[in-house]
Design an enzyme around this catalytic site. Structure first.
Site, PDB file in Angstrom:
ATOM      1  N   HIS A 242       0.514  -1.495   0.298  1.00  0.00           N
ATOM      2  CA  HIS A 242       0.041   0.127   0.210  1.00  0.00           C
ATOM      3  C   HIS A 242       0.840   1.187  -0.578  1.00  0.00           C
ATOM      4  O   HIS A 242      -0.138   2.177  -1.261  1.00  0.00           O
ATOM      5  CB  HIS A 242      -1.129  -0.188   0.982  1.00  0.00           C
ATOM      6  CG  HIS A 242      -1.912  -1.506   1.687  1.00  0.00           C
ATOM      7  ND1 HIS A 242      -1.995  -2.219   2.336  1.00  0.00           N
ATOM      8  CD2 HIS A 242      -2.346  -1.400   0.791  1.00  0.00           C
ATOM      9  CE1 HIS A 242      -2.719  -2.904   2.542  1.00  0.00           C
ATOM     10  NE2 HIS A 242      -3.573  -2.669   1.328  1.00  0.00           N
TER      11      HIS A 242
ATOM     12  N   LYS B  21     -15.444  -8.205   5.385  1.00  0.00           N
ATOM     13  CA  LYS B  21     -13.843  -9.166   5.933  1.00  0.00           C
ATOM     14  C   LYS B  21     -13.818  -8.659   7.511  1.00  0.00           C
ATOM     15  O   LYS B  21     -14.280  -7.415   8.131  1.00  0.00           O
ATOM     16  CB  LYS B  21     -13.276  -7.435   5.987  1.00  0.00           C
ATOM     17  CG  LYS B  21     -12.139  -8.441   4.515  1.00  0.00           C
ATOM     18  CD  LYS B  21     -10.906  -7.136   4.157  1.00  0.00           C
ATOM     19  CE  LYS B  21     -10.476  -7.615   3.164  1.00  0.00           C
ATOM     20  NZ  LYS B  21      -9.597  -7.173   2.425  1.00  0.00           N
TER      21      LYS B  21
ATOM     22  N   ARG C  52      -2.109  -6.148  -8.600  1.00  0.00           N
ATOM     23  CA  ARG C  52      -0.873  -6.766  -8.045  1.00  0.00           C
ATOM     24  C   ARG C  52      -0.652  -8.360  -9.239  1.00  0.00           C
ATOM     25  O   ARG C  52      -0.113  -7.721  -9.484  1.00  0.00           O
ATOM     26  CB  ARG C  52      -0.814  -7.115  -6.653  1.00  0.00           C
ATOM     27  CG  ARG C  52      -0.413  -6.634  -5.432  1.00  0.00           C
ATOM     28  CD  ARG C  52      -1.437  -6.963  -4.067  1.00  0.00           C
ATOM     29  NE  ARG C  52      -2.854  -8.017  -4.007  1.00  0.00           N
ATOM     30  CZ  ARG C  52      -3.442  -8.695  -3.321  1.00  0.00           C
ATOM     31  NH1 ARG C  52      -2.605  -8.913  -2.575  1.00  0.00           N
ATOM     32  NH2 ARG C  52      -4.686  -8.944  -3.396  1.00  0.00           N
TER      33      ARG C  52
ATOM     34  N   SER D 189      -2.351  -8.036   3.439  1.00  0.00           N
ATOM     35  CA  SER D 189      -2.666  -7.323   5.250  1.00  0.00           C
ATOM     36  C   SER D 189      -2.855  -8.997   5.316  1.00  0.00           C
ATOM     37  O   SER D 189      -2.371  -9.111   6.601  1.00  0.00           O
ATOM     38  CB  SER D 189      -3.620  -6.965   5.435  1.00  0.00           C
ATOM     39  OG  SER D 189      -3.368  -5.590   4.364  1.00  0.00           O
TER      40      SER D 189
HETATM   41  N1  COA Z   1      -0.127  -4.377  -2.201  1.00  0.00           N
HETATM   42  C1  COA Z   1      -0.334  -5.502  -1.379  1.00  0.00           C
HETATM   43  N2  COA Z   1      -1.163  -5.592  -1.058  1.00  0.00           N
HETATM   44  C2  COA Z   1      -1.857  -4.698  -1.310  1.00  0.00           C
HETATM   45  C3  COA Z   1      -2.592  -3.696  -2.032  1.00  0.00           C
HETATM   46  C4  COA Z   1      -0.883  -3.557  -2.895  1.00  0.00           C
HETATM   47  N3  COA Z   1      -0.912  -2.213  -3.374  1.00  0.00           N
HETATM   48  N4  COA Z   1      -3.638  -3.133  -2.516  1.00  0.00           N
HETATM   49  C5  COA Z   1      -4.133  -4.386  -1.937  1.00  0.00           C
HETATM   50  N5  COA Z   1      -3.811  -5.546  -1.382  1.00  0.00           N
HETATM   51  C6  COA Z   1      -4.221  -6.203  -0.427  1.00  0.00           C
HETATM   52  C7  COA Z   1      -4.923  -5.678   0.820  1.00  0.00           C
HETATM   53  O1  COA Z   1      -4.061  -5.692   1.796  1.00  0.00           O
HETATM   54  C8  COA Z   1      -5.688  -6.882   1.067  1.00  0.00           C
HETATM   55  O2  COA Z   1      -5.513  -7.751   1.540  1.00  0.00           O
HETATM   56  P1  COA Z   1      -5.996  -8.985   2.634  1.00  0.00           P
HETATM   57  O3  COA Z   1      -7.352  -9.095   1.544  1.00  0.00           O
HETATM   58  O4  COA Z   1      -4.966  -9.765   2.909  1.00  0.00           O
HETATM   59  O5  COA Z   1      -7.173  -8.093   3.353  1.00  0.00           O
HETATM   60  C9  COA Z   1      -6.519  -7.089  -0.807  1.00  0.00           C
HETATM   61  O6  COA Z   1      -4.796  -6.620  -0.975  1.00  0.00           O
HETATM   62  C10 COA Z   1      -7.544  -6.607  -1.165  1.00  0.00           C
HETATM   63  O7  COA Z   1      -7.541  -4.792  -0.803  1.00  0.00           O
HETATM   64  P2  COA Z   1      -8.202  -4.128  -1.479  1.00  0.00           P
HETATM   65  O8  COA Z   1      -8.693  -4.479  -3.127  1.00  0.00           O
HETATM   66  O9  COA Z   1      -7.960  -2.842  -1.308  1.00  0.00           O
HETATM   67  O10 COA Z   1      -9.597  -4.777  -0.871  1.00  0.00           O
HETATM   68  P3  COA Z   1     -10.076  -4.110   0.867  1.00  0.00           P
HETATM   69  O11 COA Z   1     -10.995  -4.767   1.050  1.00  0.00           O
HETATM   70  O12 COA Z   1      -8.906  -4.147   1.614  1.00  0.00           O
HETATM   71  O13 COA Z   1     -10.669  -3.067   0.403  1.00  0.00           O
HETATM   72  C11 COA Z   1     -12.357  -1.353   0.340  1.00  0.00           C
HETATM   73  C12 COA Z   1     -11.325  -2.733  -0.374  1.00  0.00           C
HETATM   74  C13 COA Z   1     -12.571  -0.861   1.264  1.00  0.00           C
HETATM   75  C14 COA Z   1     -12.169  -0.556  -0.589  1.00  0.00           C
HETATM   76  C15 COA Z   1     -13.876  -1.160  -0.740  1.00  0.00           C
HETATM   77  O14 COA Z   1     -14.427  -2.555   0.236  1.00  0.00           O
HETATM   78  C16 COA Z   1     -14.846  -0.388  -0.763  1.00  0.00           C
HETATM   79  O15 COA Z   1     -15.071   0.916  -1.087  1.00  0.00           O
HETATM   80  N6  COA Z   1     -15.897  -0.182   0.298  1.00  0.00           N
HETATM   81  C17 COA Z   1     -16.377   1.483   1.164  1.00  0.00           C
HETATM   82  C18 COA Z   1     -17.497   1.120   0.652  1.00  0.00           C
HETATM   83  C19 COA Z   1     -18.240   0.543  -0.763  1.00  0.00           C
HETATM   84  O16 COA Z   1     -18.374   1.820  -1.636  1.00  0.00           O
HETATM   85  N7  COA Z   1     -18.577  -0.310  -1.224  1.00  0.00           N
HETATM   86  C20 COA Z   1     -19.280  -0.291  -2.981  1.00  0.00           C
HETATM   87  C21 COA Z   1     -17.635  -0.705  -3.863  1.00  0.00           C
HETATM   88  S1  COA Z   1     -18.270  -0.732  -5.162  1.00  0.00           S
END
Ligand code: COA
Length: 161
Positions: free
Chosen positions: A19, A43, A92, A130
């Site tokens: 991140h 989650k 990724r 994560s």
């Molecule tokens: N490098 C390494 N790892 C990364 C990364 C990067 N650049 N970017 C993301 N990851 C990892 C994260 O750590 C996470 O790992 P985990 O699944 O073990 O926790 C995984 O990739 C997924 O990350 P991400 O795609 O950012 O998903 P998220 O669940 O962390 O976040 C939200 C998703 C919160 C952004 C999304 O649910 C959201 O926008 N929520 C708000 C409500 C909303 O608007 N909902 C409708 C969305 S369409």
């Protein structure tokens, strides 16, 4: 004069070098970058939103144009509220693509004024997540290759059995 504002959303449970690489690069591309600690309803997080915000703050004291917030609603609504032009996500691998594509299209439908932009992750972070960091910490492994030193104790103290 244009004032480009981007959101960088995620669960950040906890933030990792993956991140931070995206945050650092995006901070150089926009006038203001707002890192949004958001909620993924599917989650169960190990850290509270405030803890996640504070861990990110500890990692990026050198980035004055980056703000870190917690927001519990729809990202598209928050983008409208802050006048953001873009949502930045790290990609990724191809396996991320379908999910990210779905979220990008949904956010565009909900808020046509915001574009989702994808940055390719650095190769050394391709496999980082994560959950993986938490799993390693939970088994007493070395997480120094995945998270900065300033938050290592916070993670180990929370995760260790
Ligand atoms: N490098 C390494 N790892 C990364 C990364 C990067 N650049 N970017 C993301 N990851 C990892 C994260 O750590 C996470 O790992 P985990 O699944 O073990 O926790 C995984 O990739 C997924 O990350 P991400 O795609 O950012 O998903 P998220 O669940 O962390 O976040 C939200 C998703 C919160 C952004 C999304 O649910 C959201 O926008 N929520 C708000 C409500 C909303 O608007 N909902 C409708 C969305 S369409």
């Amino acid at each position: 004069m244009s004032n480009l504002i981007a959101l960088c959303p995620g669960s950040f449970d906890p933030v990792t070098y993956g991140h931070l690489d995206i945050i650092n690069r995006a901070a150089g591309m926009f006038d203001r970058l707002i890192v949004v600690v958001a909620t993924n309803k599917s989650k169960n997080c190990s850290f509270s939103p405030e803890e996640r915000v504070n861990m990110i703050k500890k990692c990026i004291p050198h980035l004055p144009n980056v703000e870190i917030v917690h927001f519990d609603g729809l990202l598209a609504d928050y983008a409208a509220k802050r006048g953001a032009n873009a949502i930045i996500k790290g990609l990724r691998a191809m396996s991320d693509f379908e999910y990210e594509f779905q979220m990008a299209l949904t956010n565009k439908k909900l808020n046509p004024n915001v574009e989702t932009l994808f940055l390719t992750t650095a190769t050394e972070n391709m496999y980082v997540s994560s959950s993986m960091v938490k799993q390693i910490a939970g088994m007493g492994g070395d997480i120094s290759g995945f998270v900065p030193e300033v938050i290592r104790e916070d993670i180990i103290n929370r995760i260790k059995k």
